[in-house]
Design an enzyme around this catalytic site. Structure first.
Site: not given
Ligand code: RTP
Ligand code: MG
Length: 141
Positions: A117, A51, A128, A59, A11
């Protein structure tokens, strides 16, 4: 166990801090083969599409803003059980909750600036990978 491919992003925060090599070294040491890779900057529509599952969440706007803010590395990683294996070495979304030794625990700055990610399922990985790579760009035997 089956050989799988998963999709990875280094990222903007990690690229800006010159951590591409550090993350790639961790991936290779963990047994991943990097079978496709490029440095790009996502457009707004790329990020909104990528996304899409988070559209409507509070967010989402900041996430799109952040992911388009600078160059990123997109990659296809191949290994046995690659999807789960990468999520394990990546660590929890919030680096404060990530296990010691994981990429996010060791390198991430915050929940939003969390360095990398990894796809969360085989079907996400296929979707993806298709967002950023043609089959001819993936060097898999
Ligand atoms: P990623 O997709 O980026 O690998 O991350 P992840 O699966 O661990 O988490 P995901 O739930 O898919 O969320 C994507 C990205 O959004 C941001 N986020 N912020 N403030 C919040 O509650 C929140 N939740 C998610 C994070 O940067 C996350 O990587
Ligand atoms: Mg994710």
């Amino acid at each position: 166990m089956a050989i799988e491919q998963t999709f990875s992003i280094i990222k903007p925060d990690a690229v800006a801090r010159n951590l591409i090599g550090t993350i790639n070294a961790r991936l290779e040491a963990a047994g991943f083969q990097i079978v496709a890779m490029k440095l790009i900057q996502m457009s707004r529509s790329d990020a909104e599409n990528f996304y899409g599952e988070h559209q409507g969440k509070p967010f989402f706007g900041p996430l799109v803003e952040y992911m388009t803010s600078g160059p990123i590395v997109v990659q296809v990683l191949q290994a046995e059980n690659a999807v789960l294996k990468y999520r394990e070495i990546l660590g929890a979304t919030n680096p404060e909750n990530a296990a010691a030794g994981t990429i996010r625990h060791d390198l991430a700055e915050s929940m939003s600036r969390n360095s990398a990610h990894g796809s969360d399922s085989l079907s996400s990985a296929a979707r993806e990978i298709g967002c950023f790579f043609e089959q001819s760009e993936i060097f898999s035997k």
